[in-house]
Design an enzyme around this catalytic site. Structure first.
Site, PDB file in Angstrom:
ATOM      1  N   GLY A 105      14.923  56.497  90.478  1.00  0.00           N
ATOM      2  CA  GLY A 105      13.997  57.046  91.466  1.00  0.00           C
ATOM      3  C   GLY A 105      12.763  57.597  90.785  1.00  0.00           C
ATOM      4  N   CYS A 132      19.357  55.560  85.368  1.00  0.00           N
ATOM      5  CA  CYS A 132      18.025  56.133  85.164  1.00  0.00           C
ATOM      6  C   CYS A 132      17.965  57.535  85.787  1.00  0.00           C
ATOM      7  CB  CYS A 132      16.975  55.192  85.724  1.00  0.00           C
ATOM      8  SG  CYS A 132      15.329  55.518  85.071  1.00  0.00           S
ATOM      9  N   TYR A 133      17.204  57.732  86.854  1.00  0.00           N
ATOM     10  CA  TYR A 133      17.191  59.054  87.502  1.00  0.00           C
ATOM     11  C   TYR A 133      18.619  59.494  87.827  1.00  0.00           C
ATOM     12  CZ  TYR A 133      16.130  62.742  90.903  1.00  0.00           C
ATOM     13  OH  TYR A 133      16.057  63.933  91.582  1.00  0.00           O
ATOM     14  N   HIS A 219      18.053  49.708  83.450  1.00  0.00           N
ATOM     15  CA  HIS A 219      18.359  49.121  84.770  1.00  0.00           C
ATOM     16  C   HIS A 219      19.198  47.849  84.619  1.00  0.00           C
ATOM     17  CE1 HIS A 219      15.865  51.737  87.277  1.00  0.00           C
ATOM     18  NE2 HIS A 219      15.177  51.884  86.161  1.00  0.00           N
ATOM     19  N   GLU A 221      20.461  46.125  86.980  1.00  0.00           N
ATOM     20  CA  GLU A 221      20.331  45.271  88.162  1.00  0.00           C
ATOM     21  C   GLU A 221      19.195  44.264  88.061  1.00  0.00           C
ATOM     22  OE1 GLU A 221      19.685  48.443  87.848  1.00  0.00           O
ATOM     23  OE2 GLU A 221      18.028  49.131  89.088  1.00  0.00           O
ATOM     24  N   ASP A 277      20.803  33.911 111.995  1.00  0.00           N
ATOM     25  CA  ASP A 277      21.420  35.226 112.177  1.00  0.00           C
ATOM     26  C   ASP A 277      22.136  35.334 113.518  1.00  0.00           C
ATOM     27  OD1 ASP A 277      20.209  35.724 109.792  1.00  0.00           O
ATOM     28  OD2 ASP A 277      18.583  36.935 110.605  1.00  0.00           O
ATOM     29  N   LYS A 419      20.632  37.787 103.725  1.00  0.00           N
ATOM     30  CA  LYS A 419      20.528  36.448 104.313  1.00  0.00           C
ATOM     31  C   LYS A 419      21.469  35.426 103.665  1.00  0.00           C
ATOM     32  CE  LYS A 419      17.771  34.421 107.324  1.00  0.00           C
ATOM     33  NZ  LYS A 419      17.401  35.133 108.576  1.00  0.00           N
TER      34      LYS A 419
END
Ligand code: XMP
Length: 563
Positions: A105, A132-133, A219, A221, A277, A419
């Protein structure tokens, strides 16, 4: 280097690999978090529904990568939800929580008013991974100290593992590239923690205690951390003990039984738009309640050329669902008269949709529920996670535009799916590829692709231009490579030369994007020849248009749609 890191003790100051002093809190006061933790059994705060999937809750502290963390966890076969950091525990009580991830963040943990850690996280005694944060926050609340780093660390870095036996670092090389983005660092470790990896600029690139509390400064991700998936995998399976059994099939089974219980003998209607959807949502609900479901396809007059006919015929061919076709084009267009503001367009369309459904529902008899194909990005982008860190970008008509006095209860089986996950579920349900892999199309349709006021004349021009775009994209076999490809009718007129005379015609914009999900997108590098053909055909075959431009904006900062 490794020796120096290993030498960081818990009770006494030591030199870090970079020469910085690291202090630990030693016997400092045990935080209230630890007291809470000691008072509870693991998972005691949480009483999940019997069929709830194992879940990793990601608390969002506002990082641009928060959503990616959730995606990566799900890709590993574990269900994950991203929630605002200040979510109350009762909002999570329906989940079988196996652990928490605290996202990165923009704040500093020592800032006044900085987002904090809800006490139930550590109190639950479940594993926690701070990123991180999130790591700095975890360190701070467990008794450590965070301060500005003497050198900021942005971008590529290399970390060295100093505790190879740590479960978070299982099966990883001794050194590896990672992606860093931080200006603060831990200067005092919380009691019971060890630095288990370091980089040149981060003496604590990763930390761990023996209670399942873990932190990483980088990170995992993002793609720039090549071993990031393995690190998340380790947290899920080596630390949190997840079984990785969340699949399209388990999702369908769980959704079907939840909907069965929710609906009972009630009657349900479903808004079919023709997109994947609503088709997948309808198919799930149909599996749960069979002919208690009636689908309604509303032609809002904002569809592309030939679309209403195709939607109806595809559904009738592939699904034995009671389908009613309502032509409400005049009503929508009347409601849009003189409206130019994109948000007003969305809200008017949303309201009219719901009113039409309610009327249809009354015609069917006592209807209790309406199904909508709302997906996760709709929910997040409408800022309904409520996090102060998530800006409201657009009011997607199927979330924010719902009238407050709506008479039907909502069923949104895809509300938590991305999706690509919706598509996997659609395939699993046996829906045809032409439905499942259709490019997304927004609920407000051409109304948000006609810039400014929507009139039948402008819609007609746009339909003819858009038809050409689709025709050429399909002929070039690029339809499935692109996330979306369409024409926008701008409200700009430009001077041209057509035939022997000067013209003052419409300028059409071509928008073609690639994306993994609609959260981010890049403009598609279409071949010049294809662009030339599309442009030539539009100005030749749609006489009201004398100029075609190509939109070369990615998202962010642009959005996919122009309005
Ligand atoms: P943006 O333009 O926000 O779009 O980058 C992201 C994705 O959402 C679609 N979209 C909508 N879908 N109602 C919808 O059902 C809406 O109001 C809406 N606005 C945008 C857009 O086509 C893209 O796929």
């Amino acid at each position: 280097m490794a020796e120096a890191t290993e030498a960081i003790p818990q009770a006494a100051p030591a030199a870090s690999p970079t020469g910085d002093r690291i202090r630990t809190s030693g016997d400092s006061e045990v935080s209230t978090y630890l007291e809470i933790a000691e008072a509870r059994e693991p998972g005691q705060l949480l009483t999940p529904a019997p069929n709830a999937p194992e879940t990793i809750v990601v608390l969002d502290y506002g990082s641009q990568y928060s959503m990616l963390i959730t995606r990566r966890i799900r890709e590993a076969g574990v269900y994950s939800e991203l929630v605002p950091w200040d979510t109350s525990p009762d909002k999570l009580s329906h989940l079988k929580v196996k652990g928490f991830v605290l996202s990165g963040g923009p704040a500093s943990v020592y800032d006044e008013g900085a987002p904090t850690l809800p006490s139930y996280v550590v109190g639950s005694r479940l594993p926690v991974l701070g990123i991180c944060y999130g790591m700095q926050l975890l360190a701070q609340v467990l008794g450590g100290r965070v301060a500005p780093a003497s050198r900021r660390e942005y971008g590529h870095a290399v970390i060295t593992v100093s505790e190879p036996g740590n479960p978070l670092l299982h099966d990883l090389p001794a050194t590896m590239p990672v992606w860093m983005s931080h200006a603060d660092r831990i200067v005092e470790m919380p009691p019971g923690f060890r630095a288990v990896a370091y980089s040149d600029d981060s003496p604590v690139a990763a930390m761990a205690d023996d209670e399942g509390h873990l932190g990483i400064q980088f990170h995992p991700e993002v793609v720039h951390t090549p071993q990031g998936d393995q690190i998340l995998h380790n947290f899920l399976f080596e630390v949190a003990g997840c079984s990785g059994d969340w699949t399209a099939t388990s999702f369908i089974d769980e959704s079907v039984s939840t909907i069965e219980r929710q609906v009972g003998y009630g009657r349900v209607i479903c808004a079919l738009s023709g997109g994947v959807d609503s088709a997948v949502a309808a198919a799930i609900v149909h599996s749960a309640v069979g002919d208690q479901l009636t689908c309604i396809f509303v032609d809002n007059g904002l569809m592309r050329a030939e679309e209403p006919e195709r939607v109806v015929s595809t559904f009738r061919e592939h699904m034995s669902i009671d389908l009613r076709h309502v032509n409400a084009a005049d009503r929508f267009l009347a409601d849009l008269a003189e409206v130019t503001n994109p948000e007003t367009k969305r809200i008017r369309i949303g309201e009219t949709f719901i009113r039409v459904f309610e009327e249809q529902a009354r015609g069917i008899g006592a209807v209790n529920y309406i199904v909508q194909g709302t997906t996760y990005p709709d929910v997040i982008e409408s800022a309904s996670t409520g996090t102060s860190a998530t800006a409201k970008i657009k009011t997607h008509h199927n979330v924010g535009g719902l009238p407050k006095d709506m008479e039907l209860s909502l069923i949104e089986p895809l509300r938590n799916l991305f999706k690509d996950e919706v598509r996997r579920v659609g395939t699993e349900l046996g829906l045809p590829d032409e439905m499942v892999y259709r490019q997304p199309y927004p609920g407000p349709g051409l109304a948000i692709r006609v810039i400014g006021e929507v009139t039948p004349h402008k819609l007609d021009i746009l339909r003819r231009a858009d038809w050409i775009v689709m025709d050429e994209i399909k002929s070039a076999a690029m339809y499935y490579d692109l996330w979306q490809s369409f024409a926008v009718l701008t409200d700009t007129h430009t001077v041209g030369v057509q035939g022997d005379g000067r013209t003052y015609g419409f300028c059409v914009a071509l928008r073609c994007v690639t994306a993994e999900d609609a959260m981010t997108a890049d403009w598609a590098r279409l071949p010049y020849d294809l662009l030339a053909t599309i442009s030539r055909r539009i100005v030749n075959e749609v006489p009201e248009v004398n100029r075609v431009v190509y939109d070369i904006t990615s998202k962010p900062p642009g959005t996919i749609e122009w309005e």
